[in-house]
Design a protein around this motif. Sequence first.
Motif, PDB file in Angstrom:
ATOM      1  N   ASP A  36       0.844  -1.192   0.000  1.00 19.94           N
ATOM      2  CA  ASP A  36       0.000   0.000   0.000  1.00 19.94           C
ATOM      3  C   ASP A  36       0.885   1.251   0.000  1.00 19.94           C
ATOM      4  O   ASP A  36       1.572   1.541   0.978  1.00 19.94           O
ATOM      5  CB  ASP A  36      -0.908  -0.013   1.232  1.00 19.94           C
ATOM      6  N   ASP A  37       0.861   1.991  -1.100  1.00 23.03           N
ATOM      7  CA  ASP A  37       1.697   3.183  -1.225  1.00 23.03           C
ATOM      8  C   ASP A  37       1.374   4.228  -0.169  1.00 23.03           C
ATOM      9  O   ASP A  37       2.259   4.910   0.334  1.00 23.03           O
ATOM     10  CB  ASP A  37       1.533   3.809  -2.616  1.00 23.03           C
ATOM     11  N   ARG A  38       0.110   4.348   0.182  1.00 25.53           N
ATOM     12  CA  ARG A  38      -0.296   5.337   1.183  1.00 25.53           C
ATOM     13  C   ARG A  38       0.339   5.019   2.537  1.00 25.53           C
ATOM     14  O   ARG A  38       0.880   5.897   3.207  1.00 25.53           O
ATOM     15  CB  ARG A  38      -1.815   5.379   1.308  1.00 25.53           C
ATOM     16  N   VAL A  39       0.304   3.761   2.926  1.00 22.44           N
ATOM     17  CA  VAL A  39       0.878   3.348   4.213  1.00 22.44           C
ATOM     18  C   VAL A  39       2.390   3.556   4.211  1.00 22.44           C
ATOM     19  O   VAL A  39       2.957   4.090   5.165  1.00 22.44           O
ATOM     20  CB  VAL A  39       0.526   1.872   4.512  1.00 22.44           C
ATOM     21  N   LEU A  40       3.019   3.160   3.122  1.00 24.61           N
ATOM     22  CA  LEU A  40       4.468   3.319   3.020  1.00 24.61           C
ATOM     23  C   LEU A  40       4.850   4.802   3.060  1.00 24.61           C
ATOM     24  O   LEU A  40       5.820   5.183   3.722  1.00 24.61           O
ATOM     25  CB  LEU A  40       4.974   2.657   1.743  1.00 24.61           C
ATOM     26  N   ALA A  41       4.086   5.634   2.397  1.00 27.40           N
ATOM     27  CA  ALA A  41       4.348   7.075   2.402  1.00 27.40           C
ATOM     28  C   ALA A  41       4.214   7.649   3.813  1.00 27.40           C
ATOM     29  O   ALA A  41       5.042   8.451   4.240  1.00 27.40           O
ATOM     30  CB  ALA A  41       3.398   7.783   1.439  1.00 27.40           C
ATOM     31  N   GLN A  42       3.193   7.235   4.525  1.00 22.29           N
ATOM     32  CA  GLN A  42       2.993   7.743   5.885  1.00 22.29           C
ATOM     33  C   GLN A  42       4.161   7.388   6.799  1.00 22.29           C
ATOM     34  O   GLN A  42       4.586   8.188   7.621  1.00 22.29           O
ATOM     35  CB  GLN A  42       1.709   7.171   6.481  1.00 22.29           C
ATOM     36  N   HIS A  43       4.684   6.186   6.652  1.00 20.61           N
ATOM     37  CA  HIS A  43       5.732   5.724   7.563  1.00 20.61           C
ATOM     38  C   HIS A  43       7.130   6.190   7.171  1.00 20.61           C
ATOM     39  O   HIS A  43       8.051   6.099   7.991  1.00 20.61           O
ATOM     40  CB  HIS A  43       5.692   4.204   7.683  1.00 20.61           C
ATOM     41  N   THR A  44       7.297   6.663   5.951  1.00 23.95           N
ATOM     42  CA  THR A  44       8.614   7.134   5.526  1.00 23.95           C
ATOM     43  C   THR A  44       8.665   8.641   5.339  1.00 23.95           C
ATOM     44  O   THR A  44       9.712   9.190   5.021  1.00 23.95           O
ATOM     45  CB  THR A  44       9.038   6.465   4.210  1.00 23.95           C
ATOM     46  N   ARG A  45       7.524   9.307   5.493  1.00 27.36           N
ATOM     47  CA  ARG A  45       7.409  10.761   5.308  1.00 27.36           C
ATOM     48  C   ARG A  45       7.706  11.186   3.873  1.00 27.36           C
ATOM     49  O   ARG A  45       8.156  12.288   3.619  1.00 27.36           O
ATOM     50  CB  ARG A  45       8.301  11.512   6.285  1.00 27.36           C
ATOM     51  N   LEU A  46       7.477  10.268   2.939  1.00 26.49           N
ATOM     52  CA  LEU A  46       7.560  10.585   1.526  1.00 26.49           C
ATOM     53  C   LEU A  46       6.147  10.781   1.011  1.00 26.49           C
ATOM     54  O   LEU A  46       5.183  10.436   1.695  1.00 26.49           O
ATOM     55  CB  LEU A  46       8.240   9.447   0.754  1.00 26.49           C
ATOM     56  N   THR A  47       6.013  11.296  -0.191  1.00 25.36           N
ATOM     57  CA  THR A  47       4.689  11.433  -0.772  1.00 25.36           C
ATOM     58  C   THR A  47       4.319  10.140  -1.493  1.00 25.36           C
ATOM     59  O   THR A  47       5.197   9.335  -1.832  1.00 25.36           O
ATOM     60  CB  THR A  47       4.643  12.592  -1.785  1.00 25.36           C
ATOM     61  N   GLU A  48       3.044   9.956  -1.726  1.00 26.28           N
ATOM     62  CA  GLU A  48       2.612   8.776  -2.479  1.00 26.28           C
ATOM     63  C   GLU A  48       3.207   8.794  -3.887  1.00 26.28           C
ATOM     64  O   GLU A  48       3.563   7.741  -4.424  1.00 26.28           O
ATOM     65  CB  GLU A  48       1.089   8.703  -2.539  1.00 26.28           C
ATOM     66  N   LEU A  49       3.330   9.965  -4.469  1.00 25.30           N
ATOM     67  CA  LEU A  49       3.928  10.085  -5.794  1.00 25.30           C
ATOM     68  C   LEU A  49       5.382   9.616  -5.774  1.00 25.30           C
ATOM     69  O   LEU A  49       5.825   8.898  -6.677  1.00 25.30           O
ATOM     70  CB  LEU A  49       3.848  11.534  -6.292  1.00 25.30           C
ATOM     71  N   GLU A  50       6.126   9.978  -4.734  1.00 29.73           N
ATOM     72  CA  GLU A  50       7.516   9.531  -4.627  1.00 29.73           C
ATOM     73  C   GLU A  50       7.586   8.012  -4.492  1.00 29.73           C
ATOM     74  O   GLU A  50       8.463   7.369  -5.087  1.00 29.73           O
ATOM     75  CB  GLU A  50       8.203  10.198  -3.436  1.00 29.73           C
TER      76      GLU A  50
END
Length: 63
Positions: A36-50
């Motif tokens: 899940d890109d959204r979950v990964l983005a939240q936990h790494t402080r990156l954007t979903e686009l990144e």
Amino acid sequence: RFYQEVFTEGKQEGREEGAKSASLRIARSLLDIIQDDRVLAQHTRLTELEIQQLRNNKPPAVY
């Protein structure tokens, strides 16, 4: 005083680049585990686009 301000700004930029680099490294290592890109983005402080860009550019895993 000018040099002190420039030096302070440079240190801050360096910290930000280092933190971004660490987040990217962590995200790359978790791409296969967290789908899940959204979950990964939240936990790494990156954007979903990144995260999506990392997924598109990630070489296949070699075992």
